[in-house]
Motif scaffolding. Structure first.
Motif, PDB file in Angstrom:
ATOM      1  N   LYS A  73       0.876   4.373  -2.665  1.00 23.58           N
ATOM      2  CA  LYS A  73       0.629   5.623  -2.445  1.00 23.58           C
ATOM      3  C   LYS A  73       1.824   6.618  -2.900  1.00 23.58           C
ATOM      4  O   LYS A  73       1.505   7.843  -3.169  1.00 23.58           O
ATOM      5  CB  LYS A  73       0.698   5.790  -0.649  1.00 23.58           C
ATOM      6  CG  LYS A  73      -0.722   5.384  -0.158  1.00 23.58           C
ATOM      7  CD  LYS A  73      -0.868   5.628   1.477  1.00 23.58           C
ATOM      8  CE  LYS A  73      -2.237   5.070   1.820  1.00 23.58           C
ATOM      9  NZ  LYS A  73      -1.971   4.695   3.352  1.00 23.58           N
ATOM     10  N   GLN A  74       2.898   6.221  -2.866  1.00 19.93           N
ATOM     11  CA  GLN A  74       4.083   6.831  -3.176  1.00 19.93           C
ATOM     12  C   GLN A  74       3.969   7.155  -4.742  1.00 19.93           C
ATOM     13  O   GLN A  74       4.124   8.350  -5.149  1.00 19.93           O
ATOM     14  CB  GLN A  74       5.420   6.186  -3.244  1.00 19.93           C
ATOM     15  CG  GLN A  74       6.134   6.378  -1.723  1.00 19.93           C
ATOM     16  CD  GLN A  74       7.139   5.326  -1.440  1.00 19.93           C
ATOM     17  OE1 GLN A  74       7.642   4.630  -2.416  1.00 19.93           O
ATOM     18  NE2 GLN A  74       7.466   5.178  -0.133  1.00 19.93           N
TER      19      GLN A  74
ATOM     20  N   LEU B  10       0.980   7.312  -6.272  1.00 22.78           N
ATOM     21  CA  LEU B  10       0.140   8.406  -6.525  1.00 22.78           C
ATOM     22  C   LEU B  10       0.825   9.555  -6.313  1.00 22.78           C
ATOM     23  O   LEU B  10       0.420  10.633  -7.380  1.00 22.78           O
ATOM     24  CB  LEU B  10      -0.977   7.985  -5.752  1.00 22.78           C
ATOM     25  CG  LEU B  10      -2.080   6.718  -5.962  1.00 22.78           C
ATOM     26  CD1 LEU B  10      -2.939   6.623  -4.773  1.00 22.78           C
ATOM     27  CD2 LEU B  10      -2.531   6.983  -7.161  1.00 22.78           C
ATOM     28  N   GLU B  11       1.578   9.859  -5.237  1.00 23.06           N
ATOM     29  CA  GLU B  11       2.044  11.201  -5.083  1.00 23.06           C
ATOM     30  C   GLU B  11       2.980  11.469  -6.260  1.00 23.06           C
ATOM     31  O   GLU B  11       3.184  12.798  -6.609  1.00 23.06           O
ATOM     32  CB  GLU B  11       3.063  11.235  -3.941  1.00 23.06           C
ATOM     33  CG  GLU B  11       3.512  12.375  -3.388  1.00 23.06           C
ATOM     34  CD  GLU B  11       3.931  12.640  -2.092  1.00 23.06           C
ATOM     35  OE1 GLU B  11       3.732  11.459  -1.183  1.00 23.06           O
ATOM     36  OE2 GLU B  11       4.514  13.708  -1.625  1.00 23.06           O
TER      37      GLU B  11
ATOM     38  N   LEU C 174      -7.475   2.852  -2.414  1.00 20.95           N
ATOM     39  CA  LEU C 174      -6.469   3.798  -2.261  1.00 20.95           C
ATOM     40  C   LEU C 174      -6.707   4.946  -3.367  1.00 20.95           C
ATOM     41  O   LEU C 174      -6.474   5.993  -3.061  1.00 20.95           O
ATOM     42  CB  LEU C 174      -5.225   3.179  -2.735  1.00 20.95           C
ATOM     43  CG  LEU C 174      -4.662   2.054  -1.365  1.00 20.95           C
ATOM     44  CD1 LEU C 174      -3.289   1.511  -1.821  1.00 20.95           C
ATOM     45  CD2 LEU C 174      -4.401   2.854  -0.137  1.00 20.95           C
TER      46      LEU C 174
ATOM     47  N   GLU D 179       0.747  -1.399   0.046  1.00 25.68           N
ATOM     48  CA  GLU D 179      -0.010   0.039  -0.052  1.00 25.68           C
ATOM     49  C   GLU D 179       0.910   1.242   0.001  1.00 25.68           C
ATOM     50  O   GLU D 179       0.598   2.094  -0.603  1.00 25.68           O
ATOM     51  CB  GLU D 179      -1.007  -0.121   1.210  1.00 25.68           C
ATOM     52  CG  GLU D 179      -1.867  -0.926   1.056  1.00 25.68           C
ATOM     53  CD  GLU D 179      -3.205  -0.932   2.000  1.00 25.68           C
ATOM     54  OE1 GLU D 179      -3.243   0.188   2.599  1.00 25.68           O
ATOM     55  OE2 GLU D 179      -4.004  -2.208   1.990  1.00 25.68           O
ATOM     56  N   GLU D 180       1.927   1.200   0.719  1.00 27.89           N
ATOM     57  CA  GLU D 180       2.804   2.245   0.954  1.00 27.89           C
ATOM     58  C   GLU D 180       3.224   2.638  -0.690  1.00 27.89           C
ATOM     59  O   GLU D 180       3.551   4.081  -0.987  1.00 27.89           O
ATOM     60  CB  GLU D 180       3.960   2.150   1.664  1.00 27.89           C
ATOM     61  CG  GLU D 180       3.913   2.697   3.313  1.00 27.89           C
ATOM     62  CD  GLU D 180       2.932   4.228   3.114  1.00 27.89           C
ATOM     63  OE1 GLU D 180       3.420   5.221   2.734  1.00 27.89           O
ATOM     64  OE2 GLU D 180       1.823   3.912   3.915  1.00 27.89           O
TER      65      GLU D 180
ATOM     66  N   SER E 230      -7.619   9.021  -2.242  1.00 33.01           N
ATOM     67  CA  SER E 230      -6.257   9.756  -2.436  1.00 33.01           C
ATOM     68  C   SER E 230      -6.623  11.145  -2.873  1.00 33.01           C
ATOM     69  O   SER E 230      -7.500  11.359  -3.529  1.00 33.01           O
ATOM     70  CB  SER E 230      -5.494   9.016  -3.658  1.00 33.01           C
ATOM     71  OG  SER E 230      -4.402   9.964  -4.045  1.00 33.01           O
TER      72      SER E 230
END
Ligand code: SIN
Length: 463
Positions: A28-29, A31-32, A196, A24-25, A200
């Motif tokens: 998220k990265q 996506l950023e 996610l 998941e991390e 987001s």
């Protein structure tokens, strides 16, 4: 939970490759990163974006055979269909490479001499896509190409059954010079990606092709952050054959729409509604042609019908046919199976059912398999009533050479895509999408870039 997906060949059950599942991390990265990259990509001028898209398309074309083989191995469709799908996938990139240069604004006459009004378009931001296994290449490029053309960045979660085709095509985007953060993929489970993506702060648009229940969940979840949504959901296409139709042509086109990808398409005809005066003849001709279709491994020369993607899909098809037969449907051809739970492959022989009626599941549920159920009608109003009696509204087909019949059917069928004497209306230059519970928005054509653009209105005063 394993941190790998085993991608298997549905024709043999053998594992082709293991693919790492992103934590998941990591997602998220990414996506950023996609969000940060947006600032740069949106600044790239439209002609340059167009050039890079064209280069991407060229690279996919250069690697067509390799991509098609990957697709056949992970999805099961015959190799000639996979080659066709690579062409279909690049046609979206080609079309939107051109459309990138046509994102026009406008001026509006003001109601006073001291003002000017200008309307301009700008990209929505990072787009997150969830794509299906049935068209692993084209359903991805149908979303990625307009997103990138509009100036959005893009991240996709391909189906767990068929991630390899999408991964290869995205690698080629990077080789073509599109920055890595601008077009990315993640591998994870659908529900995790759904959560996610919708939660987001970086994602401005969700685009999904898949089932109606999952689409509804994504719409609900995306409401919290008011993300833009495009939904290409299920279908239950009617195919009407009028009394005057050219039956040989109608049979040929019915086979084209019904049995493409072993019937595992959202737009394939799911209910054949035939005028009672020609039903016997049509059924005979259809059964004769269907009997000739060759079932087998998509890599083998001459295969027309590949395997069903998995046991869940297979069980649903078998159940629908059983239910129809128990309630009085007659099997003209098919209702034969070749499956092995231990090995993990599932083939359904192409099947034609006659005397199908409203009590049967097959008339209400999407089949996603090579089964053609037939019912009859006397008056056109009746055909329309049967056709529209579904929550779905994706595609409908009819066959007639009478312009009054054709016009009537066009006007009364509640479907987003209509094929009049045409079993294959899908095209990059035309708007694809459904009414009712088949979805929201359109992909393809000039309409297909709209969902990736915001409208900004500028009012200049004191001139
Ligand atoms: C689909 O089944 O979802 C897509 C088929 C097509 O684009 O023709």
């Amino acid at each position: 939970m394993s941190n790998q997906f085993s991608v298997t060949n549905p024709a043999t059950g053998e594992v082709i490759k293991k693919v790492k599942i992103d934590a998941e991390e990591e997602i998220k990265q990414k996506l950023e990163m996609g969000h940060k990259a947006f600032k740069e990509w949106a600044k790239v001028n439209a002609h340059e974006r167009s050039r890079l898209l064209q280069k991407w398309s060229d690279k996919v074309k250069e690697n067509k055979q390799e991509i098609a083989e990957i697709m056949t191995k992970e999805n099961g469709k015959p190799l000639h269909e996979s080659l066709g799908e690579v062409n279909y996938a690049t046609s979206y990139i080609d079309w939107y490479a051109e459309e990138a240069k046509r994102i026009y604004g406008r001026t509006i006459p003001a109601n006073t001499e001291s003002k000017r009004i200008i309307v301009s378009r700008q990209p929505v931001g990072l787009v997150a896509a969830i794509t299906p296994w049935n068209f692993p290449a084209a359903m991805m490029t149908r979303k990625a190409a307009p997103a990138l053309a509009a100036g959005c960045t893009f991240i996709v979660k391909p189906a767990a059954e068929t991630p390899l085709t999408a991964i290869r095509i995205i690698e080629l985007a990077h080789k073509a010079g599109i920055p890595e953060e601008t077009v990315q993929y993640v591998n994870t489970h659908g529900s995790i990606a759904g959560d996610l993506f919708t939660q987001s702060e970086y994602v401005r648009k969700i685009t999904f092709t898949g089932s109606t229940p999952v689409g509804k969940t994504l719409i609900q979840k995306s409401a919290d952050s008011i993300q833009h949504v495009t939904m290409e959901l299920g279908g239950h296409a009617p195919l009407i054959v009028a009394e005057d139709a050219d039956l040989d042509f109608a049979v040929q086109q019915t086979i084209a729409t019904k049995f493409r990808n072993a019937g595992q398409t959202c737009v394939c005809a799911n209910r054949l509604i035939i005028h009672e005066h020609v039903a016997e003849e049509f059924a005979k001709k259809l059964a004769e042609e269907v009997e000739k279709l060759k079932v087998g491994n998509g890599m083998d020369e001459g295969t027309d019908i590949g395997p069903i993607i998995n046991k869940k899909g297979y069980d649903k098809i078998v159940d629908q046919v059983k239910d129809a037969v128990e309630k009085g449907a007659e099997v003209l051809v098919g209702d034969q199976y070749h499956a092995d739970d231990n090995k993990g492959f599932y083939f359904v022989y192409p099947t034609v059912l006659k005397n199908v009626d409203d009590r049967m599941k097959i008339m209400h549920e999407e089949t996603f398999g090579p089964v053609a159920p037939m019912t009859t009608f006397r008056e056109l109003e009746e055909a329309v009533e049967i056709a529209n009696s579904t929550p779905y509204g994706l595609a409908a087909y009819f066959f007639t050479n009478d312009y009054r019949t054709g016009t009537y059917l066009h006007d009364h069928l509640d479907f987003g895509i209509i094929g009049w004497n045409d079993g294959g209306p899908s095209a990059a230059h035309a708007p694809f999408g459904g009414m009712k519970e088949s979805g929201l928005g359109r992909e393809g054509g000039i309409e297909g870039i709209e969902p990736y653009l915001e409208t900004k209105y500028l009012s200049i005063g004191n001139i």
